[in-house]
Scaffold this motif. Sequence first.
Motif, PDB file in Angstrom:
ATOM      1  N   LYS A  78       5.441  -0.603   0.653  1.00 53.81           N
ATOM      2  CA  LYS A  78       6.052  -0.554  -0.677  1.00 53.81           C
ATOM      3  C   LYS A  78       5.245   0.353  -1.608  1.00 53.81           C
ATOM      4  O   LYS A  78       5.808   1.040  -2.456  1.00 53.81           O
ATOM      5  N   THR A  79       3.934   0.313  -1.434  1.00 54.40           N
ATOM      6  CA  THR A  79       3.072   1.158  -2.268  1.00 54.40           C
ATOM      7  C   THR A  79       3.346   2.634  -2.018  1.00 54.40           C
ATOM      8  O   THR A  79       3.407   3.436  -2.955  1.00 54.40           O
TER       9      THR A  79
ATOM     10  N   LYS B 192       8.290   7.742  -5.344  1.00 56.87           N
ATOM     11  CA  LYS B 192       9.147   7.634  -6.531  1.00 56.87           C
ATOM     12  C   LYS B 192       8.412   8.143  -7.769  1.00 56.87           C
ATOM     13  O   LYS B 192       8.998   8.796  -8.634  1.00 56.87           O
ATOM     14  N   HIS B 193       7.135   7.824  -7.845  1.00 58.18           N
ATOM     15  CA  HIS B 193       6.322   8.241  -8.988  1.00 58.18           C
ATOM     16  C   HIS B 193       6.232   9.767  -9.054  1.00 58.18           C
ATOM     17  O   HIS B 193       6.408  10.376 -10.114  1.00 58.18           O
TER      18      HIS B 193
ATOM     19  N   ILE C 299       4.973   4.244 -11.834  1.00 55.47           N
ATOM     20  CA  ILE C 299       5.412   3.306 -10.810  1.00 55.47           C
ATOM     21  C   ILE C 299       4.227   3.080  -9.885  1.00 55.47           C
ATOM     22  O   ILE C 299       3.530   4.015  -9.507  1.00 55.47           O
ATOM     23  N   GLY C 300       4.009   1.816  -9.473  1.00 59.58           N
ATOM     24  CA  GLY C 300       2.909   1.551  -8.562  1.00 59.58           C
ATOM     25  C   GLY C 300       1.587   1.454  -9.290  1.00 59.58           C
ATOM     26  O   GLY C 300       1.501   0.922 -10.377  1.00 59.58           O
TER      27      GLY C 300
ATOM     28  N   ALA D 216       6.631   3.564  -3.565  1.00 57.96           N
ATOM     29  CA  ALA D 216       6.460   3.640  -5.020  1.00 57.96           C
ATOM     30  C   ALA D 216       5.769   4.942  -5.417  1.00 57.96           C
ATOM     31  O   ALA D 216       6.104   5.554  -6.438  1.00 57.96           O
TER      32      ALA D 216
END
Length: 361
Positions: free
Chosen positions: A221-222, A228-229, A184-185, A225
């Motif tokens: 958002k980065t 989440k990663h 993600i990202g 992300a």
Amino acid sequence: MPAEGEKPKVSVIIPTYNERENLEELFRRISEALSGAGYGFEIIVVDDDSPDRTWEYAMELGKEYPVKVIRRRNEKGLSSAVIRGFKEASGEVLVVMDADLQHPPEKIPELVEAIENGADVAIASRYVPGGEVKNWYWYRKLISKGAIMLGRLALPKIRSVKDPMSGFFALRREVVEGVELNPIGFKILMEILVKGRHRRVVEVPFTFGLRRAGESKLGGKTMVAYLKHVYRLMHWSGELDRLIKFSIVGTSGVFVNEGFLWLFVSWLGMSKYIANIPATELAILNNFTWNDLWTFRDLRKSSLWRRLLTFHVVALTGAFVQWVIYAPLVYLGVNYLLANLVGIGASFIVRFLFNRNVTWG
């Protein structure tokens, strides 16, 4: 890898989005660096349908340089672009870099040479001796260092890597062949370090330069992300399951502590102040036993007595952390129950990380 004495072919993979202004200089410097070092190479541009038509200009420059252009119209994202580049590459050594000229192409031969000398992954690192970051605001440096620390603590497999978030690295093709990558990202390197087939990782210092053109990838958002990663990689590597087991064991320790405290006071007539000491020790022994047999069973390396001693030290450290957080919060007017809850949470994280990386590290 090629036969002994032959230099490997290098595939330079460059994800792009609105990087048109940088391409001519970037391609020229890549060509000069690799040709000058005697390497055959190809440049693979994976462009996410840039409004400035980066893909179109890359195709024009392909008349002068060995460029392969992939224009993606229905898919976006730096990491997925890199994965697509891996699939399209024909070289034995794969190099990933940005197009914004913050990654100096002159460093590529040094990365490839590290691969030739036995490394599976060679990382251009900002955080080893000789590496540096130019002209970053203090808060951006803090975010970067904090994110790296979080990743290294949450994912022990990358614990020895100083810059697992670098976007500039080289690797043997075999490291990612047949490996399912789904990041993600834009932190593809972290995914490769956790999932890839590698034994030796080296870091080569470099200076992270100034952006010439294009758009920065840092934003709220980065960062979300990235979290989440890390969560997904913890789940994939089994570290999330380990954390859940540690939580279950810790909960059982609360019941052991409370149960024996009640027994010592109500049945044996011990002082409420004194009874807490053996009750706490029995809870620590309960937690150690179940963590040793269940949570960290696959990580047992040192002797039983050393693990037990270290576990006690970590328990005391956790208690100290809890108090250090609890006392100032209460002093500042925070409700004592809420302050204690915050302290318990911090203590839990500290105890898990220390036990994962020290007691059973």
